[in-house]
Design a protein around this motif. Structure first.
Motif, PDB file in Angstrom:
ATOM      1  N   UNK A   2      -7.362   3.285  29.218  1.00 41.50           N
ATOM      2  CA  UNK A   2      -5.810   2.748  28.663  1.00 41.50           C
ATOM      3  C   UNK A   2      -5.614   3.645  30.107  1.00 41.50           C
ATOM      4  N   UNK A   3      -4.583   3.782  31.124  1.00 44.57           N
ATOM      5  CA  UNK A   3      -4.019   4.584  31.720  1.00 44.57           C
ATOM      6  C   UNK A   3      -3.003   3.691  31.271  1.00 44.57           C
ATOM      7  N   UNK A   4      -2.366   5.659  31.773  1.00 46.60           N
ATOM      8  CA  UNK A   4      -1.422   5.717  30.798  1.00 46.60           C
ATOM      9  C   UNK A   4       0.384   6.433  32.052  1.00 46.60           C
ATOM     10  N   UNK A   5       1.618   5.584  32.409  1.00 44.42           N
ATOM     11  CA  UNK A   5       2.181   5.865  33.483  1.00 44.42           C
ATOM     12  C   UNK A   5       3.221   7.241  33.067  1.00 44.42           C
ATOM     13  N   UNK A   6       2.924   8.578  33.021  1.00 46.23           N
ATOM     14  CA  UNK A   6       3.631   8.775  32.257  1.00 46.23           C
ATOM     15  C   UNK A   6       4.418   9.552  32.921  1.00 46.23           C
ATOM     16  N   UNK A   7       5.993   9.468  32.359  1.00 47.50           N
ATOM     17  CA  UNK A   7       7.113   9.830  33.860  1.00 47.50           C
ATOM     18  C   UNK A   7       7.109  11.651  33.329  1.00 47.50           C
ATOM     19  N   UNK A   8       7.290  12.049  34.322  1.00 48.11           N
ATOM     20  CA  UNK A   8       6.889  13.552  33.454  1.00 48.11           C
ATOM     21  C   UNK A   8       8.156  14.310  34.012  1.00 48.11           C
ATOM     22  N   UNK A   9       9.252  13.408  34.910  1.00 47.52           N
ATOM     23  CA  UNK A   9      10.938  14.699  35.165  1.00 47.52           C
ATOM     24  C   UNK A   9      11.431  14.390  33.353  1.00 47.52           C
ATOM     25  N   UNK A  10      11.049  13.369  32.380  1.00 48.57           N
ATOM     26  CA  UNK A  10      12.029  12.732  32.206  1.00 48.57           C
ATOM     27  C   UNK A  10      13.012  13.945  30.660  1.00 48.57           C
ATOM     28  N   UNK A  11      11.942  14.481  29.369  1.00 50.24           N
ATOM     29  CA  UNK A  11      12.239  15.253  28.515  1.00 50.24           C
ATOM     30  C   UNK A  11      13.285  16.365  29.082  1.00 50.24           C
ATOM     31  N   UNK A  12      13.907  17.118  27.994  1.00 49.96           N
ATOM     32  CA  UNK A  12      14.400  17.964  27.920  1.00 49.96           C
ATOM     33  C   UNK A  12      13.576  19.550  28.213  1.00 49.96           C
ATOM     34  N   UNK A  13      12.034  19.465  28.202  1.00 49.76           N
ATOM     35  CA  UNK A  13      11.600  20.659  28.789  1.00 49.76           C
ATOM     36  C   UNK A  13      10.585  19.644  30.024  1.00 49.76           C
ATOM     37  N   UNK A  14      10.983  18.527  30.286  1.00 52.19           N
ATOM     38  CA  UNK A  14       9.770  18.497  31.571  1.00 52.19           C
ATOM     39  C   UNK A  14       9.929  19.259  33.272  1.00 52.19           C
ATOM     40  N   UNK A  15       9.003  19.750  34.137  1.00 51.40           N
ATOM     41  CA  UNK A  15       8.150  18.998  33.208  1.00 51.40           C
ATOM     42  C   UNK A  15       6.529  19.452  32.687  1.00 51.40           C
ATOM     43  N   UNK A  16       7.006  20.377  32.155  1.00 54.33           N
ATOM     44  CA  UNK A  16       5.895  21.525  31.770  1.00 54.33           C
ATOM     45  C   UNK A  16       5.155  20.684  30.221  1.00 54.33           C
ATOM     46  N   UNK A  17       6.009  20.209  29.109  1.00 50.40           N
ATOM     47  CA  UNK A  17       5.755  19.716  28.249  1.00 50.40           C
ATOM     48  C   UNK A  17       4.752  18.207  28.567  1.00 50.40           C
ATOM     49  N   UNK A  18       5.216  17.756  29.244  1.00 46.69           N
ATOM     50  CA  UNK A  18       4.737  16.551  29.619  1.00 46.69           C
ATOM     51  C   UNK A  18       3.443  16.763  30.210  1.00 46.69           C
ATOM     52  N   UNK A  19       3.167  18.026  30.976  1.00 49.35           N
ATOM     53  CA  UNK A  19       1.919  17.985  31.364  1.00 49.35           C
ATOM     54  C   UNK A  19       1.293  18.793  30.675  1.00 49.35           C
ATOM     55  N   UNK A  20       1.935  19.293  29.901  1.00 47.50           N
ATOM     56  CA  UNK A  20       0.513  19.457  28.887  1.00 47.50           C
ATOM     57  C   UNK A  20       0.355  18.739  27.889  1.00 47.50           C
ATOM     58  N   UNK A  21       1.129  17.894  27.793  1.00 50.96           N
ATOM     59  CA  UNK A  21       0.662  16.711  26.904  1.00 50.96           C
ATOM     60  C   UNK A  21       0.320  15.646  27.117  1.00 50.96           C
ATOM     61  N   UNK A  22       0.269  15.477  28.900  1.00 49.05           N
ATOM     62  CA  UNK A  22      -1.175  14.685  29.577  1.00 49.05           C
ATOM     63  C   UNK A  22      -2.625  15.089  28.897  1.00 49.05           C
ATOM     64  N   UNK A  23      -2.655  16.096  29.086  1.00 51.78           N
ATOM     65  CA  UNK A  23      -3.698  17.673  29.748  1.00 51.78           C
ATOM     66  C   UNK A  23      -4.249  17.333  27.878  1.00 51.78           C
ATOM     67  N   UNK A  24      -3.564  17.050  26.785  1.00 50.64           N
ATOM     68  CA  UNK A  24      -3.955  17.297  25.451  1.00 50.64           C
ATOM     69  C   UNK A  24      -4.278  15.603  25.233  1.00 50.64           C
ATOM     70  N   UNK A  25      -3.256  14.622  25.518  1.00 55.07           N
ATOM     71  CA  UNK A  25      -4.015  13.099  25.340  1.00 55.07           C
ATOM     72  C   UNK A  25      -5.085  12.651  26.430  1.00 55.07           C
TER      73      UNK A  25
END
Lengths: 337, 337
Positions: A2-25
């Motif tokens: 599966x390829x996930x398109x992750x909006x890296x600029x979305x959340x309150x803690x973006x992009x840090x939380x998104x990038x770390x979450x992507x690595x975990x995922x």
């Protein structure tokens, strides 16, 4: 994969939380993650981690939608935003799912209009998972994608919610109920009476109406309602958890004099917090759009992003959208015959 | 001196809690209490206490409405019940207020049809007080007397709720809001949009729309909504408080090994419980009926009964129903002119 398109600029803690979450995922779930955002910023964040062996790439997007942008402004005026670019990756088949912890209204609008709605679906619905007393979850939908819904739409929410529950929590015949109120004089309102009548005729495991307090009892799995009601239910719950957390902290601080007592209580409190942490449950899918879409809470931390990616992956692998189309068109045939 | 007709057979702990509550009310509040119920049972309970110097009497009623009776059955078939007899005492001017912790639907129906509705009121509304983060309360109405309300009825709820808030909490210009949802695309539904437009034109201190999570923030005093929404909000909150209480107890028990830790935490927990105890706030008035009516929670203890009596007394003394009629007819005049 599966390829996930992750909006890296979305959340309150973006992009840090998104990038770390992507690595975990990518590391733990075996998914490919395409981080979508302002490339230089995202790359800088990504380079803080070991990521070379992981299936993560970046797609540039020059604009960012903020929490203050109205959904219509975000949709019409920010076509180069990370959210739009991510949605187009899914639309164009370059990704299988869209994950964003950004502005919920904007994500709903962009997903709905960029991806489109499934053929048999009248209106997409946002599904939120509430932890219950049986230590399982109860899913409520719609929690805010629609207002002034029609009975037939509520029935569609039930079909979609049931498939979602079956897929993610592995329950064969989830129990479905309509959110209503208890007094006989009215037994709900026009909408719930008609929706219940329809659901009784359906092939779903419909168990009747439930009241607000039953949401946490764990006696039903999927609860359907108009998005206005569901949104109030969700926001009231979030507000109350926050309120009780605050009161409790105060109460513990003022009444516990010993460090020992505080330390001991803190463990209990943290455990309690974790169990009411909605982010553990992997965000809210917007069901009924052409392409899996998961909306995370604005406050998403890396773990929440990972969990949203997990749910996206599971929904993709289970071909949930095909099931929704099949079951809804089967139901439509049954209704006509 | 206010005379309260107290349904002695109403709540889950009736008549014990009702009789003890009556004694507390008569002793501490300077009200007269007429206990209505099966005389022998009520007298036996009363005789367990010193009461001869207190203004408490008993009026016999031969029937009892249970929590399982439907409101229509209770209203039509149980005319000799304690609730009916108590309501007739108010209707006939032998008492000033009706207090019952019985079957909520039955109390609403009996009060509405035995007492009747105030001249300017279209539909009575049930008002519930929610504790908020500012350590004050936020009143929500309607929480279940009506469904499918019209915008003009929501406006009436606002007028009644504002008078109630002013009277009980002594705030000169309570802040009034409409319960809605946050996303721009829809900014509420048809009902909330029209109700807000009306309230903007009114003389109330209308501050706009709030979301579910604002209920506990304490930034508004009175929140109006259709009874279906309000009932879901109330029941969700009650269910969640119960759920969190249960989780917390489990978490504290499993993680605290020392008796000391448990004892210390218990104080904090009890304090927390007390602050979320809706019964502290004196039950929910059914506003708009001809005669003050307070509905207590089924689980009411003597303290809750006393508090319901206190609110009944304060509403009587402030001549709340006269104010409602005056202000609603003034508003009606203003709307026409």
């Amino acid at each position: 994969m599966t390829t996930i398109a992750l909006d890296a600029m979305g959340g309150d803690h973006a992009p840090r939380a998104e990038v770390e979450g992507a690595i975990l995922a990518a590391r733990e779930l075996g998914v490919r993650v395409t981080l979508v955002g302002i490339e230089s910023v995202v790359r800088q964040e990504l380079n803080r981690h070991r990521h070379r062996s992981l299936p993560i790439d970046i797609v540039n997007a020059t604009d960012v939608i903020t929490m203050r942008d109205s959904p219509s402004h975000a949709f019409r005026r920010k076509k180069d935003s990370s959210l739009h670019v991510a949605a187009r990756l899914v639309r164009d088949g370059k990704a299988d799912a869209l994950v964003s912890a950004g502005n919920t209204g904007a994500v709903m609008t962009v997903a709905r209009f960029v991806l489109g709605t499934l053929a048999s679906v009248d209106r997409p619905a946002l599904a939120a998972a509430f932890p219950n007393m049986k230590e399982k979850v109860t899913v409520i939908l719609d929690v805010g994608a629609n207002v002034d819904s029609k009975p037939a739409q509520i029935e569609q929410f039930a079909v979609m919610g049931e498939i979602y529950y079956r897929t993610i929590w592995g329950v064969k015949r989830p129990r479905v109920a309509v959110l209503s109120i208890g007094e006989e004089e009215m037994k709900g309102n026009e909408l719930t009476r008609e929706a219940s009548a329809r659901l009784k005729q359906s092939s779903l495991n419909f168990v009747g109406n439930v009241e607000g307090r039953d949401v946490f009892r764990g006696d039903v799995d999927v609860i359907v309602c108009d998005g206005f009601i569901g949104n109030v239910a969700l926001k009231i719950s979030e507000g109350l958890v926050e309120h009780i957390g605050g009161m409790l902290k105060k109460a513990i601080k003022s009444s516990l004099t010993s460090q020992l007592g505080y330390a001991l209580s803190k463990r209990a409190f943290d455990d309690f917090r974790k169990r009411t942490d909605y982010s553990e449950y992997g965000g809210a899918p917007l069901l009924g759009v052409r392409g899996i879409t998961i909306i995370g809470h604005g406050r998403s931390n890396p773990n929440a992003i990972k969990n949203a990616s997990r749910v996206a992956n599971e929904l993709c692998r289970a071909r949930v959208n095909e099931k929704i189309e099949q079951e809804l068109s089967a139901a439509a045939v049954a209704a006509r015959s």
